[in-house]
Design a protein around this motif. Structure first.
Motif, PDB file in Angstrom:
ATOM      1  N   ASN A   1       0.839  -1.196   0.000  1.00 32.73           N
ATOM      2  CA  ASN A   1       0.000   0.000   0.000  1.00 32.73           C
ATOM      3  C   ASN A   1       0.875   1.249   0.000  1.00 32.73           C
ATOM      4  O   ASN A   1       1.957   1.269   0.601  1.00 32.73           O
ATOM      5  N   ASP A   2       0.392   2.279  -0.659  1.00 30.43           N
ATOM      6  CA  ASP A   2       1.101   3.563  -0.686  1.00 30.43           C
ATOM      7  C   ASP A   2       0.509   4.496   0.358  1.00 30.43           C
ATOM      8  O   ASP A   2      -0.715   4.528   0.551  1.00 30.43           O
ATOM      9  N   ASP A   3       1.370   5.256   1.011  1.00 30.14           N
ATOM     10  CA  ASP A   3       0.942   6.207   2.034  1.00 30.14           C
ATOM     11  C   ASP A   3       0.256   7.393   1.353  1.00 30.14           C
ATOM     12  O   ASP A   3       0.878   8.080   0.533  1.00 30.14           O
TER      13      ASP A   3
ATOM     14  N   GLU B   1      -0.214  10.233   2.226  1.00 34.58           N
ATOM     15  CA  GLU B   1       0.442  11.518   2.484  1.00 34.58           C
ATOM     16  C   GLU B   1       1.574  11.808   1.504  1.00 34.58           C
ATOM     17  O   GLU B   1       2.063  12.938   1.446  1.00 34.58           O
TER      18      GLU B   1
ATOM     19  N   ASP C   1       8.368   6.167  -2.503  1.00 35.82           N
ATOM     20  CA  ASP C   1       8.447   4.798  -1.998  1.00 35.82           C
ATOM     21  C   ASP C   1       8.586   3.832  -3.175  1.00 35.82           C
ATOM     22  O   ASP C   1       7.769   2.943  -3.360  1.00 35.82           O
TER      23      ASP C   1
ATOM     24  N   LEU D   1      -3.597   4.847   7.185  1.00 37.89           N
ATOM     25  CA  LEU D   1      -2.245   5.170   6.742  1.00 37.89           C
ATOM     26  C   LEU D   1      -1.912   6.654   6.894  1.00 37.89           C
ATOM     27  O   LEU D   1      -0.762   7.048   6.700  1.00 37.89           O
ATOM     28  N   ILE D   2      -2.908   7.466   7.222  1.00 33.86           N
ATOM     29  CA  ILE D   2      -2.669   8.896   7.404  1.00 33.86           C
ATOM     30  C   ILE D   2      -2.402   9.146   8.885  1.00 33.86           C
ATOM     31  O   ILE D   2      -3.325   9.182   9.700  1.00 33.86           O
ATOM     32  N   ASP D   3      -1.126   9.277   9.222  1.00 35.70           N
ATOM     33  CA  ASP D   3      -0.733   9.441  10.630  1.00 35.70           C
ATOM     34  C   ASP D   3       0.259  10.575  10.842  1.00 35.70           C
ATOM     35  O   ASP D   3       0.849  10.705  11.909  1.00 35.70           O
TER      36      ASP D   3
ATOM     37  N   PHE E   1       5.912   9.680   7.475  1.00 33.11           N
ATOM     38  CA  PHE E   1       6.329   8.782   6.404  1.00 33.11           C
ATOM     39  C   PHE E   1       7.759   8.374   6.708  1.00 33.11           C
ATOM     40  O   PHE E   1       8.638   9.228   6.873  1.00 33.11           O
TER      41      PHE E   1
END
Length: 596
Positions: free
Chosen positions: A83-85, A87, A146, A202-204, A207
């Motif tokens: 999975n891609d972040d 952000e 990434d 994934l939004i935290d 990165f």
């Protein structure tokens, strides 16, 4: 499938299509909508019927934009894709210029993501059966933040895998680093939030990248700005931060040497790791069946690299089609002659000049100035009025009326020997009005799952027959179809080009800077082109063809019949005292292409 037989076209005409948008029939167009909510087009949507309609429009090459696997916000973990972040992804569908895996294609585009390479191979074969060439993107200046080369062929190492991350720079590092500094996300402002503020695991606010890499646009900050290309990292081509170049310089006067000489020059020489990786990527796709490439932001990469890579490509396929995005006119000749590019965008001069004329404050007098500026490289300059980076012609931010493009398109299609490109939906007057999420209205979003309304009406749920198009859309597409087929089928467009604009400004009553005229001719064919850029004003005058052109054409009779190729409004060329005269009445935005 039966292959179409045809003669070689007079001109290259490229149809740029944003691959994920082309076949999408979903009309929800919810801002920041998911793939389930807003839909997505597939390789399979380019059916034989769809490709035949593109072909019949007068197209010779299709640029399938956004094919390489780029970062996106969708779960494909069951296919071994991480999975891609969100952000570090622009939009939800992601930027096609943040490539994550160069040896595979976007899983969104496949009916079965596990077979995505096979499905793309089948699309290439369908395209070739229509005698259309296939172009895809290569983005040499940067990759996704990434990057993950899970599809690398055996023995191929991913970007950055062997980098010494303890130093800012090394010749064979693929990236630049900020040792002892971790990457930080930009501070979001102006109301922007990833995924429009949606809650996502994934939004935290973080990165994981340590040490931080330099950002794609060249920003060295470990915390890039929101306006930087924060979703990408810059590729190192052996140029130190101080500007030292750790590779050989091309010999003096090498601009006149063939690609074979360039290829021989690089044999046995040590070149930076990134050079080899991108050359191998290009050769892989040639073997796969791709006919050529569009290079993103080519001027941000040393011209010596292009000499190395493009000469290797041409040695493998001399007919490979190589076009590049270069915006600095001072570099044009180097990137053509030393970098061995076939074609460069003519954005800064021709596109910008025509945009000013279309908006009403530019003069047609400037068109010959632009042409003369690049007379020695004219055949290498790629003409266009729309692409994925530019505003849609029909958007209020450009001119708000797609018909305004008719005289400019007529000029671009007939004035030179250089290729012409149109962007899908341009031929239907698509205004790009949707608020898609990350993308701004006036440009069809390249970052989001979205539908393209005018194109969808023509597509008519996969029938590709214009069944839902408005009469205005049908009329505009018919104009493009007539014009582009003229461009690819007339021998005169491979011959000489002479403007007669200034001659008529000086000698012809009622002829002014909102009108433009020129002649094209070969031994077999003579064309006279006259256009009216005024959207509301008609122009009537007696167009004059100078004596030297009449003499060069070997004309001696008093009267010659003229066939208008665009509208069939035929006319006569009358000779008086060795000079030619044509009574012309141009309606607003009307053009004539008279054939002698």
């Amino acid at each position: 499938m039966e292959e179409t037989k045809e003669v070689k076209p007079s001109k290259i005409v490229i149809y740029q299509v944003f691959t994920r948008l082309f076949g999408n029939t979903n009309t929800n167009n919810k801002p920041w909508g998911t793939i389930e909510e807003n839909g997505v087009g597939k390789f399979a949507d380019f059916t034989d019927k769809a490709l035949q309609e593109i072909k019949d429009l007068g197209i010779t090459h299709i640029w399938y934009t956004g094919v390489p696997h780029h970062a996106l916000v969708n779960d494909y973990t069951e296919y071994g894709i991480s999975n891609d972040d969100p952000e570090v992804v622009k939009g939800r569908a992601g930027s096609p210029y943040a490539v994550k895996d160069y040896y595979n294609v976007n899983p969104d585009l496949a009916t079965n993501p596990a077979n995505r390479l096979t499905e793309f191979k089948e699309l290439i074969e369908r395209t070739h059966h229509k005698n259309l060439k296939v172009i895809i993107d290569i983005v040499p200046n940067h990759v996704a933040r990434d990057y993950e080369g899970i599809s690398n062929p055996e023995g191929v190492e991913s970007f950055g895998a062997s980098d010494d991350t303890s130093v800012v720079y090394h010749k064979n590092n693929n990236f630049y680093y900020s040792p002892n500094e971790a990457f930080s996300l930009p501070d979001w402002r102006d109301g922007y939030l990833p995924l429009g503020g949606e809650v996502n695991a994934l939004i935290d606010g973080e990165f994981d990248e340590n040490p931080a890499k330099w950002t794609g646009n060249g920003s060295r900050a470990s915390k890039p700005d929101q306006n930087d290309w924060y979703e990408t990292v810059k590729v190192n081509y052996g140029v130190s931060p101080e500007g030292h170049r750790d590779f050989d310089t091309l010999p003096e006067n090498f601009d006149s040497e063939s690609y074979k000489k360039h290829f021989e020059f690089w044999q046995g020489k040590e070149v930076p790791s990134s050079w080899v990786k991108f050359k191998d990527i290009a050769l892989y796709w040639l073997d796969f069946g791709v006919d050529g490439f569009r290079y993103d932001m080519a001027e941000m990469v040393p011209v010596e690299f292009w000499s190395y890579m493009n000469s290797a490509i041409k040695m493998k396929n001399p007919d490979a089609f190589l076009m590049a995005e270069v915006y600095n006119p001072d570099l044009y000749r180097d990137y053509i002659r030393l970098g061995k590019m076939d074609y460069l965008y003519d954005k800064v001069d021709m596109y910008d000049s025509l945009k000013h004329i279309m908006k009403g404050y530019g003069w047609t007098d400037h068109i010959p100035v632009v042409r003369n500026k690049y007379d020695d490289i004219e055949s290498h300059m790629l003409y266009f009025l729309e692409n994925h980076d530019e505003q849609r012609i029909a958007s209020p931010e450009f001119v708000g009326n797609a018909n305004t493009a008719k005289p400019a398109m007529t000029v671009l299609a007939t004035i030179g020997t250089s290729p012409l490109m149109i962007y899908f939906g341009q031929e239907l007057g698509e205004p790009g009005a949707e608020d898609a999420g990350f993308g701004d209205p006036s440009r069809t979003s390249i970052f989001d799952y979205i539908g393209v309304p005018a194109h969808q009406r023509w597509m008519n749920n996969g029938k590709f027959d214009g069944g839902q198009s408005t009469e205005e859309e049908k009329s505009l597409r018919n104009f493009y179809k007539r014009l582009l087929n003229i461009a690819i089928s007339n021998d005169a467009l491979t011959g000489e080009s002479r403007e007669i604009h200034y001659y008529n400004k000086e000698h012809t009553k009622n002829y002014n800077h909102r009108v433009f005229s020129f002649v094209r001719f070969s031994k077999e064919e003579k064309l006279i082109v006259v256009t009216n850029f005024d959207a509301e004003v008609s122009h009537q005058f007696e167009l004059r063809i100078p004596q030297d052109i009449i003499s060069q054409w070997g004309l001696s009779e008093n009267t010659y019949e003229l066939e208008d190729l665009l509208y069939q409004q035929n006319n006569k060329l009358i000779l008086r005292n060795g000079e030619g005269f044509i009574n012309v009445s141009l309606a607003p935005l009307e053009s004539f292409i008279f054939k002698l």
